[in-house]
Design a protein around this motif. Structure first.
Motif, PDB file in Angstrom:
ATOM      1  N   VAL A 147       0.866  -1.175   0.000  1.00  0.00           N
ATOM      2  CA  VAL A 147       0.000   0.000   0.000  1.00  0.00           C
ATOM      3  C   VAL A 147       0.903   1.226   0.000  1.00  0.00           C
ATOM      4  O   VAL A 147       1.871   1.283   0.764  1.00  0.00           O
ATOM      5  CB  VAL A 147      -0.920   0.024   1.244  1.00  0.00           C
ATOM      6  N   ASP A 172      -2.924   0.881  10.388  1.00  0.00           N
ATOM      7  CA  ASP A 172      -3.880   0.287   9.447  1.00  0.00           C
ATOM      8  C   ASP A 172      -4.920  -0.420  10.304  1.00  0.00           C
ATOM      9  O   ASP A 172      -4.598  -1.394  10.997  1.00  0.00           O
ATOM     10  CB  ASP A 172      -3.153  -0.692   8.514  1.00  0.00           C
ATOM     11  N   ASN A 173      -6.126   0.091  10.276  1.00  0.00           N
ATOM     12  CA  ASN A 173      -7.173  -0.406  11.187  1.00  0.00           C
ATOM     13  C   ASN A 173      -6.673  -0.463  12.631  1.00  0.00           C
ATOM     14  O   ASN A 173      -6.906  -1.434  13.363  1.00  0.00           O
ATOM     15  CB  ASN A 173      -7.683  -1.782  10.733  1.00  0.00           C
ATOM     16  N   GLN A 215       2.131  -0.071  11.560  1.00  0.00           N
ATOM     17  CA  GLN A 215       2.746  -0.754  10.429  1.00  0.00           C
ATOM     18  C   GLN A 215       4.192  -0.298  10.262  1.00  0.00           C
ATOM     19  O   GLN A 215       4.538   0.849  10.578  1.00  0.00           O
ATOM     20  CB  GLN A 215       1.960  -0.446   9.141  1.00  0.00           C
ATOM     21  N   TYR A 245       3.873   0.430   2.706  1.00  0.00           N
ATOM     22  CA  TYR A 245       3.919  -0.630   3.704  1.00  0.00           C
ATOM     23  C   TYR A 245       3.184  -1.870   3.216  1.00  0.00           C
ATOM     24  O   TYR A 245       2.346  -1.799   2.311  1.00  0.00           O
ATOM     25  CB  TYR A 245       3.336  -0.159   5.043  1.00  0.00           C
ATOM     26  N   PRO A 281       0.656  -4.466   4.652  1.00  0.00           N
ATOM     27  CA  PRO A 281      -0.209  -4.578   5.841  1.00  0.00           C
ATOM     28  C   PRO A 281       0.107  -5.822   6.668  1.00  0.00           C
ATOM     29  O   PRO A 281       0.208  -6.920   6.137  1.00  0.00           O
ATOM     30  CB  PRO A 281      -1.618  -4.657   5.248  1.00  0.00           C
ATOM     31  N   HIS A 300     -10.041  -0.721   5.202  1.00  0.00           N
ATOM     32  CA  HIS A 300      -8.890  -0.503   6.073  1.00  0.00           C
ATOM     33  C   HIS A 300      -8.780   0.992   6.361  1.00  0.00           C
ATOM     34  O   HIS A 300      -8.529   1.771   5.443  1.00  0.00           O
ATOM     35  CB  HIS A 300      -7.592  -0.952   5.381  1.00  0.00           C
ATOM     36  N   GLU A 301      -8.969   1.351   7.586  1.00  0.00           N
ATOM     37  CA  GLU A 301      -8.825   2.772   7.926  1.00  0.00           C
ATOM     38  C   GLU A 301      -7.343   3.071   8.169  1.00  0.00           C
ATOM     39  O   GLU A 301      -6.666   2.344   8.893  1.00  0.00           O
ATOM     40  CB  GLU A 301      -9.630   3.089   9.171  1.00  0.00           C
ATOM     41  N   ILE A 302      -6.886   4.140   7.524  1.00  0.00           N
ATOM     42  CA  ILE A 302      -5.478   4.520   7.675  1.00  0.00           C
ATOM     43  C   ILE A 302      -5.389   5.771   8.549  1.00  0.00           C
ATOM     44  O   ILE A 302      -6.114   6.750   8.321  1.00  0.00           O
ATOM     45  CB  ILE A 302      -4.850   4.834   6.298  1.00  0.00           C
ATOM     46  N   GLY A 317      -8.303   5.724   3.922  1.00  0.00           N
ATOM     47  CA  GLY A 317      -8.273   4.269   3.958  1.00  0.00           C
ATOM     48  C   GLY A 317      -8.328   3.671   2.572  1.00  0.00           C
ATOM     49  O   GLY A 317      -8.201   4.383   1.578  1.00  0.00           O
ATOM     50  N   TYR A 318      -8.532   2.394   2.513  1.00  0.00           N
ATOM     51  CA  TYR A 318      -8.646   1.702   1.224  1.00  0.00           C
ATOM     52  C   TYR A 318      -9.441   0.420   1.435  1.00  0.00           C
ATOM     53  O   TYR A 318      -9.649  -0.014   2.576  1.00  0.00           O
ATOM     54  CB  TYR A 318      -7.252   1.388   0.651  1.00  0.00           C
TER      55      TYR A 318
END
Lengths: 293, 421
Positions: free
Chosen positions: A40, A65-66, A70, A257, A259, A268-270, A289-290
């Motif tokens: 990511v 990440d969530n 990371q 990174y 995950p 996924h909340e960043i 996020g993504y």
């Protein structure tokens, strides 16, 4: 993870300098290519009172990440070409301000490097591509813009974000609009959902006029991508606003990174923070996020 | 002696056949060129102010019409009125880039020009097929401005003071649709167009766009809330007929005014759409209007959160003689309903059917691309957008037309009118 982010990262990583978190950014390593893992890449803009903060090291950042920290690499954003999509709202509510777009767009390309590319879309039912991605070195034919037609800025932004960019470039989307949207197919919630999943970074310059309308939708959509709303943009200042956005984007950090410790599927909340120097009051902007999977 | 008579008769006949061009002045020459097929004339006359044009028409049009003899009177009246309508349409197009305030000042003169042409046409003793086409075109022009009082008369909620003011402003141009109906009393297409305008069915489009549905429980809550308004704010009952008791049309100022206004507007829209639905049902048996009736009924049902009923109406469009406008929108809106119900596969299929009817439309393309993109099929979505933007833009998207006055009939009607000359 099917996101273009990943494909982009995989192609990009071959030409980028990989800097692990615990390594100073000045110590260059051999480019690496990892085809069997998910990567990511996040554009992170750090500003201090509107000025870009430069010289941060990977260890200066914390990325969750969530909620799970990371291990990040810092990529050199200077080496990555930028694809810029400019959207100009030429619907009837914009009125005479359209006459300023022509010269402004022509001058915008002077800010780009030879390896960057520029595309232009006009937003007024229906959206029209004036020219697709092309080098700033190539001659541009922009023509005159005449204000006409219905307001479809949500559709135009959505189209550009969904289309993305096919090359291994970063993607900056800048929309100039008065904020009115009366005829789009995409509702505000649709546009925000697209923005959350798109790879590009969206900035919306809200043109100051009697008609301008500060809607939450452009702001939320822009912030979901790591961009922002630039309210009260003077029609005389289109070029300067673009220059500011472009400079900030160029100077952004690229965090990469793989995950770890989070399920692949779903949203996924960043969260990105700058933890050094302690007590800093920097403003950090990154996508929210993504979607993994 | 007899030969002299023949000479005179012959000369008179020739004069009728080739009338002196100067008889109707420069405008007469322009009309003659227009009659011969020079359709650029209405655009070229863009330099004349609307008032000057109206004055010149007053003098020249009747003269020009009569120079072609009695047998051509009705036909030439259609030509004059169509010429006027083309000027109005050209000026509306030109006005799209003007500030709204300037346009608001210009439109009343153009509206009066349409009404003048209408009266000119109605001076024919018998309505003709050409006149019917003209009325359809005139209503279409006004519907897309849009000017509802011009088409369908005073709104139901007009106060007496405002009514007096509007009568003065509009003059003979108020309730223009009635003029069309007076000439063609049994024509259901006129009825449908006037109904669509009067009840502002096009407002349904923007409601759907914003995905706002009003369920019965929400409606009940709104009505309950409206009952709690102080008497001075009960203009809602007058505006929409949605409440059982009367109220004054006093201002909505003071605390809570915005909320009260929003409730008023919602109930007013609901009431209008309910009225429209009832009247549309009456037009349903008529084959000529059936497809569009179902399209509107489906859209109204969608606004009232009755998705199953909406789908039934949209399905009916395919079983009626329907043009591409109705068929496209039937499929497109079917896609919207399925999306709302979370039925993504059905939505995708419906959008694809819409694009089979009209492949270049951005509305279905964008909706389909968004569906694919949010479903993780990003490459397909990007390819769709690429493909659409690579094509020359088509400005006549039925979804856009639907939201701003209904089907765009103008291009087809003006073609038919010109052919009828």
């Amino acid at each position: 993870l099917t996101s273009v982010l990943v494909r982009w990262a995989l192609a990009l990583v071959a030409v980028c300098v990989s800097v692990p978190t615990d390594t100073p950014s000045s110590s260059l390593q051999q480019p690496s290519f990892r085809s069997d893992v998910e990567l990511v890449v996040v554009d992170v803009s750090v500003t201090n009172r509107s000025r870009s903060v430069q010289g941060l090291e990977p260890t200066d950042f914390q990325l969750l990440d969530n909620g799970v920290p990371q291990r990040i690499d810092l990529l050199s954003s200077d080496t990555v070409p930028i694809d810029v999509s400019v959207i100009v709202d030429i619907s009837s509510s914009i009125g005479k301000n359209t006459s300023r777009f022509n010269a402004a767009v022509l001058r915008m390309r002077n800010l780009l490097r030879p390896e960057d590319r520029l595309a232009l879309l006009t937003a007024s039912a229906p959206s029209k591509e004036v020219f697709s991605f092309q080098s700033p070195m190539e001659p541009l034919t922009v023509g005159e813009f005449a204000a006409s037609g219905n307001e479809v800025i949500f559709d135009a932004i959505g189209q550009v974000l969904m289309r993305g960019t096919t090359a291994a470039n970063r993607h900056l989307v800048v929309a100039f609009t008065d904020g009115w949207d009366t005829r789009s197919v995409l509702a505000g919630t649709d546009l925000i959902e697209i923005a959350r999943r798109a790879d590009g970074v969206l900035h919306v310059a809200l043109l100051k006029s009697r008609n301008s309308r500060a809607d939450d939708v452009p702001r939320t959509a822009a912030e979901a991508t790591g961009g922002r709303l630039h309210s009260d943009t003077s029609p005389d200042d289109i070029e300067r606003t673009f220059a500011k956005i472009f400079a900030e984007y160029r100077q952004a950090y690229l965090l990469r990174y793989t995950p770890q410790g989070v399920p692949r599927e779903g949203w996924h909340e960043i969260t990105v923070r700058v933890v050094r120097p302690p007590g800093n009051r920097y403003t950090v902007r990154a996508r929210k996020g993504y979607v993994g999977g | 002696m007899t030969s002299w008579v023949w000479v005179i008769v012959l000369a008179w006949g020739l004069a009728l056949e080739n009338p002196p061009k100067q008889a109707a002045g420069p405008l007469g020459e322009v009309l003659s060129r227009y009659e011969r097929g020079d359709y650029q004339e209405p655009t070229l006359n863009a330099t004349l102010t609307t008032d000057t044009l109206a004055r010149e028409l007053e003098v020249a049009a009747a003269m020009w019409v009569h120079t072609a003899g009695a047998v051509n009177l009705a036909r030439r009246r259609v030509i004059v009125s169509t010429f006027v309508l083309e000027i109005v349409q050209a000026r509306i197009e030109a006005a799209r880039s003007k500030p709204i305030a300037q346009w608001i000042q210009e439109w009343p003169a153009l509206r009066s020009l349409i009404e003048w042409a209408c009266a000119f046409l109605r001076s024919n003793p018998q309505p003709t097929a050409g006149e019917r086409l003209w009325h359809l075109a005139a209503l279409d022009v006004a519907a897309h401005v849009p000017d509802n009082p011009f088409i369908s008369g005073l709104p139901r909620d007009t106060s007496p003071d405002r009514a007096t003011q509007m009568r003065q402003q509009y003059g003979a141009a108020l309730d223009h649709g009635r003029h069309a109906l007076s000439r063609f009393p049994d024509d259901r297409v006129f009825e449908l167009m006037i109904l669509e305008s009067r009840e502002s069915i096009h407002s349904v489009g923007s409601l759907i766009q914003r995905r706002r549905e009003v369920s019965q429980s929400e409606l009940d809550k709104l009505q309950e809330e409206a009952r709690s308004f102080s008497p001075s704010r009960r203009s809602i009952s007058r505006r929409s007929g949605a409440m059982p008791d009367g109220g004054s049309m006093s201002s909505m100022s003071g605390p809570g005014a915005v909320r009260n206004w929003a409730v008023t507007e919602t109930l007013s829209t609901v009431s209008r759409l309910q009225t429209a639905a009832r009247e549309l049902q009456e037009l349903e048996p008529v084959e000529e209007t059936r497809a569009e009736v179902h399209l509107n009924l489906g859209a109204i049902a969608l606004c009232f959160a009755d998705r199953a009923k909406a789908l039934e109406h949209f399905a009916q469009i395919g079983q009626s003689p329907a043009d591409s406008y109705s068929r496209y929108l039937g499929h497109f809106l079917t896609g919207r309903v399925h999306e709302l119900r979370g039925e993504r596969a059905e939505a995708e299929a419906a959008y694809r059917r819409a694009l089979q009817v009209l492949p270049r439309m951005q509305s279905a393309t964008t909706a389909l691309a968004a569906l694919l993109f949010t479903g993780g099929r990003r490459a397909e979505a990007a390819a769709l957008i690429d493909q659409t933007l690579a094509l020359p833009a088509d400005t006549s998207d039925p979804w856009v037309d639907f939201q701003q006055g209904g089907r765009e009939r103008w291009p087809d009607l003006i073609r038919q009118l010109r052919a009828s000359f």
